[in-house]
Design a protein around this motif. Structure first.
Motif, PDB file in Angstrom:
ATOM      1  N   ILE A  55       0.841  -1.203   0.000  1.00  0.00           N
ATOM      2  CA  ILE A  55       0.000   0.000   0.000  1.00  0.00           C
ATOM      3  C   ILE A  55       0.871   1.245   0.000  1.00  0.00           C
ATOM      4  O   ILE A  55       0.602   2.208  -0.727  1.00  0.00           O
ATOM      5  CB  ILE A  55      -0.947  -0.018   1.211  1.00  0.00           C
ATOM      6  N   GLU A  56       1.933   1.229   0.786  1.00  0.00           N
ATOM      7  CA  GLU A  56       2.850   2.372   0.792  1.00  0.00           C
ATOM      8  C   GLU A  56       3.488   2.575  -0.579  1.00  0.00           C
ATOM      9  O   GLU A  56       3.615   3.711  -1.054  1.00  0.00           O
ATOM     10  CB  GLU A  56       3.919   2.163   1.855  1.00  0.00           C
ATOM     11  N   ALA A  57       3.856   1.479  -1.215  1.00  0.00           N
ATOM     12  CA  ALA A  57       4.449   1.588  -2.545  1.00  0.00           C
ATOM     13  C   ALA A  57       3.450   2.152  -3.548  1.00  0.00           C
ATOM     14  O   ALA A  57       3.786   2.991  -4.390  1.00  0.00           O
ATOM     15  CB  ALA A  57       4.947   0.222  -3.010  1.00  0.00           C
ATOM     16  N   ALA A  58       2.210   1.702  -3.463  1.00  0.00           N
ATOM     17  CA  ALA A  58       1.178   2.182  -4.377  1.00  0.00           C
ATOM     18  C   ALA A  58       0.865   3.658  -4.146  1.00  0.00           C
ATOM     19  O   ALA A  58       0.577   4.401  -5.083  1.00  0.00           O
ATOM     20  CB  ALA A  58      -0.088   1.336  -4.216  1.00  0.00           C
ATOM     21  N   ALA A  59       0.916   4.077  -2.873  1.00  0.00           N
ATOM     22  CA  ALA A  59       0.596   5.462  -2.539  1.00  0.00           C
ATOM     23  C   ALA A  59       1.781   6.398  -2.737  1.00  0.00           C
ATOM     24  O   ALA A  59       1.603   7.620  -2.831  1.00  0.00           O
ATOM     25  CB  ALA A  59       0.125   5.545  -1.089  1.00  0.00           C
ATOM     26  N   GLY A  60       2.992   5.831  -2.776  1.00  0.00           N
ATOM     27  CA  GLY A  60       4.180   6.672  -2.864  1.00  0.00           C
ATOM     28  C   GLY A  60       4.401   7.468  -1.598  1.00  0.00           C
ATOM     29  O   GLY A  60       4.914   8.590  -1.626  1.00  0.00           O
ATOM     30  N   ALA A  61       3.987   6.889  -0.460  1.00  0.00           N
ATOM     31  CA  ALA A  61       4.120   7.573   0.824  1.00  0.00           C
ATOM     32  C   ALA A  61       4.222   6.524   1.919  1.00  0.00           C
ATOM     33  O   ALA A  61       3.869   5.355   1.719  1.00  0.00           O
ATOM     34  CB  ALA A  61       2.925   8.492   1.073  1.00  0.00           C
ATOM     35  N   LYS A  62       4.712   6.948   3.084  1.00  0.00           N
ATOM     36  CA  LYS A  62       4.875   6.053   4.213  1.00  0.00           C
ATOM     37  C   LYS A  62       3.901   6.413   5.327  1.00  0.00           C
ATOM     38  O   LYS A  62       3.597   7.591   5.546  1.00  0.00           O
ATOM     39  CB  LYS A  62       6.312   6.137   4.766  1.00  0.00           C
ATOM     40  N   LYS A  63       3.433   5.412   6.037  1.00  0.00           N
ATOM     41  CA  LYS A  63       2.608   5.658   7.210  1.00  0.00           C
ATOM     42  C   LYS A  63       3.482   6.202   8.338  1.00  0.00           C
ATOM     43  O   LYS A  63       4.692   5.975   8.376  1.00  0.00           O
ATOM     44  CB  LYS A  63       1.925   4.371   7.668  1.00  0.00           C
ATOM     45  N   ASN A  64       2.839   6.921   9.264  1.00  0.00           N
ATOM     46  CA  ASN A  64       3.598   7.402  10.419  1.00  0.00           C
ATOM     47  C   ASN A  64       3.545   6.371  11.548  1.00  0.00           C
ATOM     48  O   ASN A  64       3.061   5.245  11.363  1.00  0.00           O
ATOM     49  CB  ASN A  64       3.080   8.770  10.875  1.00  0.00           C
ATOM     50  N   ALA A  65       4.014   6.740  12.723  1.00  0.00           N
ATOM     51  CA  ALA A  65       4.094   5.802  13.840  1.00  0.00           C
ATOM     52  C   ALA A  65       2.724   5.305  14.286  1.00  0.00           C
ATOM     53  O   ALA A  65       2.604   4.232  14.888  1.00  0.00           O
ATOM     54  CB  ALA A  65       4.822   6.452  15.013  1.00  0.00           C
ATOM     55  N   ASN A  66       1.677   6.065  13.988  1.00  0.00           N
ATOM     56  CA  ASN A  66       0.317   5.671  14.347  1.00  0.00           C
ATOM     57  C   ASN A  66      -0.384   4.882  13.248  1.00  0.00           C
ATOM     58  O   ASN A  66      -1.575   4.567  13.363  1.00  0.00           O
ATOM     59  CB  ASN A  66      -0.522   6.906  14.691  1.00  0.00           C
ATOM     60  N   GLY A  67       0.357   4.583  12.164  1.00  0.00           N
ATOM     61  CA  GLY A  67      -0.241   3.831  11.068  1.00  0.00           C
ATOM     62  C   GLY A  67      -1.029   4.681  10.099  1.00  0.00           C
ATOM     63  O   GLY A  67      -1.783   4.150   9.277  1.00  0.00           O
ATOM     64  N   PHE A  68      -0.865   6.006  10.163  1.00  0.00           N
ATOM     65  CA  PHE A  68      -1.659   6.935   9.359  1.00  0.00           C
ATOM     66  C   PHE A  68      -0.847   7.398   8.160  1.00  0.00           C
ATOM     67  O   PHE A  68       0.257   7.929   8.302  1.00  0.00           O
ATOM     68  CB  PHE A  68      -2.058   8.132  10.216  1.00  0.00           C
ATOM     69  N   LEU A  69      -1.400   7.187   6.965  1.00  0.00           N
ATOM     70  CA  LEU A  69      -0.749   7.566   5.710  1.00  0.00           C
ATOM     71  C   LEU A  69      -1.573   8.669   5.070  1.00  0.00           C
ATOM     72  O   LEU A  69      -2.793   8.559   4.971  1.00  0.00           O
ATOM     73  CB  LEU A  69      -0.643   6.341   4.810  1.00  0.00           C
ATOM     74  N   ARG A  70      -0.902   9.720   4.611  1.00  0.00           N
ATOM     75  CA  ARG A  70      -1.592  10.860   3.998  1.00  0.00           C
ATOM     76  C   ARG A  70      -1.327  10.921   2.495  1.00  0.00           C
ATOM     77  O   ARG A  70      -0.220  10.635   2.055  1.00  0.00           O
ATOM     78  CB  ARG A  70      -1.143  12.175   4.642  1.00  0.00           C
ATOM     79  N   GLN A  71      -2.364  11.335   1.771  1.00  0.00           N
ATOM     80  CA  GLN A  71      -2.241  11.525   0.328  1.00  0.00           C
ATOM     81  C   GLN A  71      -3.062  12.733  -0.074  1.00  0.00           C
ATOM     82  O   GLN A  71      -4.114  13.006   0.515  1.00  0.00           O
ATOM     83  CB  GLN A  71      -2.762  10.285  -0.419  1.00  0.00           C
ATOM     84  N   SER A  72      -2.573  13.477  -1.082  1.00  0.00           N
ATOM     85  CA  SER A  72      -3.318  14.637  -1.563  1.00  0.00           C
ATOM     86  C   SER A  72      -4.233  14.239  -2.707  1.00  0.00           C
ATOM     87  O   SER A  72      -3.869  13.429  -3.563  1.00  0.00           O
ATOM     88  CB  SER A  72      -2.358  15.740  -2.031  1.00  0.00           C
ATOM     89  N   LEU A  73      -5.416  14.806  -2.715  1.00  0.00           N
ATOM     90  CA  LEU A  73      -6.385  14.606  -3.797  1.00  0.00           C
ATOM     91  C   LEU A  73      -6.912  15.976  -4.181  1.00  0.00           C
ATOM     92  O   LEU A  73      -7.748  16.554  -3.466  1.00  0.00           O
ATOM     93  CB  LEU A  73      -7.523  13.685  -3.356  1.00  0.00           C
ATOM     94  N   HIS A  74      -6.405  16.509  -5.299  1.00  0.00           N
ATOM     95  CA  HIS A  74      -6.752  17.869  -5.713  1.00  0.00           C
ATOM     96  C   HIS A  74      -6.396  18.819  -4.558  1.00  0.00           C
ATOM     97  O   HIS A  74      -5.278  18.867  -4.117  1.00  0.00           O
ATOM     98  CB  HIS A  74      -8.215  17.943  -6.129  1.00  0.00           C
ATOM     99  N   SER A  75      -7.355  19.536  -4.034  1.00  0.00           N
ATOM    100  CA  SER A  75      -7.073  20.470  -2.932  1.00  0.00           C
ATOM    101  C   SER A  75      -7.342  19.845  -1.571  1.00  0.00           C
ATOM    102  O   SER A  75      -7.179  20.498  -0.547  1.00  0.00           O
ATOM    103  CB  SER A  75      -7.939  21.724  -3.090  1.00  0.00           C
TER     104      SER A  75
END
Length: 217
Positions: free
Chosen positions: A143-163
Motif C-alpha cells: 500500500i505504501e508503494a502504491a501510494a508513494g508515501a509512508k505511514k507514520n508511527a500511528n499507522g496513518f498515511l496521507r495523500q493529496s487529492l486535488h485540494s
C-alpha cells in the motif's frame, strides 16, 4: 497505535459500522474478537468463543446490555461474566463462567481495542473525520508503494487529492491483507467525499497489483 512496550491500541472498526444492538467480527494482534454494541450504545470487545461449546460469539446476537451465543443462548455482560443459561433459567451462573474482554475506547468515530495495557489514550487525527473502511488483499508495504508515501508511527498515511488531503489508517490483518480506514478533511464537500472514496478504491486496486506482481499496477 503503539503506545509503549506494555500495550497497543488497534483501530478495529468505525463507529458507523457498529449500530446499537449489533455484533461483528474484528481482529487484533491477539486474535479474533466479537465487537458489539449494547442497545444503550455502549461498545464492548469480547473473545470470539463461547466457553460452552466454542461457537463464535460474533455469530450471536445482542439483547439489551448482553451478548448471546447463537448456539445455546448463553448470555454475557460487557464485563465478560455469564448472565443467563436458558436451559437452566433458575440458575445464577457462577463467576467462573465468563469470556475474556479487552479494553475499548471510542473517539472521533473510531473504535479502538487495547492489546495489553496501554498507558495512554488512542491517537487523534485532528482535522479529519472517518469516511469508510475497506479491506485490501495487500500488505502495508504494498500500500505504501502504491501510494508513494509512508505511514507514520500511528499507522496513518496521507495523500493529496486535488485540494483535499486523504488519510488512510492501516491495520495489518495478515501479512498480505490490510484493513484500511479512510479519512477525509472535516470540511470536505459531498463531492470531495465521493472522490475520496473512489481514490481509496483505486489505491486498493493498485496495492493489490503491487502485492501480486511486485510492480506498480
Amino acid at each position: 497505535m503503539q503506545s509503549d512496550t506494555t500495550g497497543i491500541w488497534t483501530p478495529v472498526a468505525l463507529s458507523a459500522d457498529l449500530p446499537s444492538g449489533t455484533v461483528m467480527p474484528a481482529r487484533t494482534s491477539a486474535g479474533s474478537i466479537a465487537l458489539w454494541r449494547s442497545d444503550s450504545g455502549r461498545p464492548a470487545a469480547s473473545a470470539d468463543r463461547c466457553p460452552h461449546r466454542g461457537m463464535r460469539l460474533s455469530h450471536g446476537f445482542v439483547r439489551g446490555e448482553a451478548l448471546s451465543c447463537i448456539y445455546h443462548g448463553w448470555s454475557y455482560a460487557q464485563a465478560g461474566n455469564c448472565l443467563r443459561i436458558p436451559a437452566h433459567p433458575g440458575l445464577t451462573p457462577p463467576e467462573t463462567i465468563r469470556v475474556a474482554t479487552q479494553q475499548i475506547e471510542e473517539a472521533d468515530g473510531v473504535i479502538w481495542v487495547a492489546v495489553g495495557e496501554p498507558t495512554d489514550q488512542p491517537p487523534r487525527f485532528d482535522g479529519f473525520v472517518p469516511l469508510r473502511s475497506l479491506t485490501a488483499q495487500a500488505g502495508i508495504a504494498a500500500i505504501e508503494a502504491a501510494a508513494g508515501a509512508k505511514k507514520n508511527a500511528n499507522g496513518f498515511l496521507r495523500q493529496s487529492l486535488h485540494s483535499e488531503e486523504i488519510g488512510f489508517l492501516l491495520v495489518e490483518q495478515e501479512p498480505d491483507q490490510t484493513l484500511v480506514h479512510v479519512f477525509i478533511g472535516d470540511n470536505a464537500t459531498p463531492l470531495n467525499r465521493i472522490l475520496a472514496s473512489r481514490a481509496a478504491e483505486a489505491l486498493r486496486r493498485k496495492a493489490e497489483g503491487v502485492q501480486t506482481n511486485g510492480i506498480s499496477a
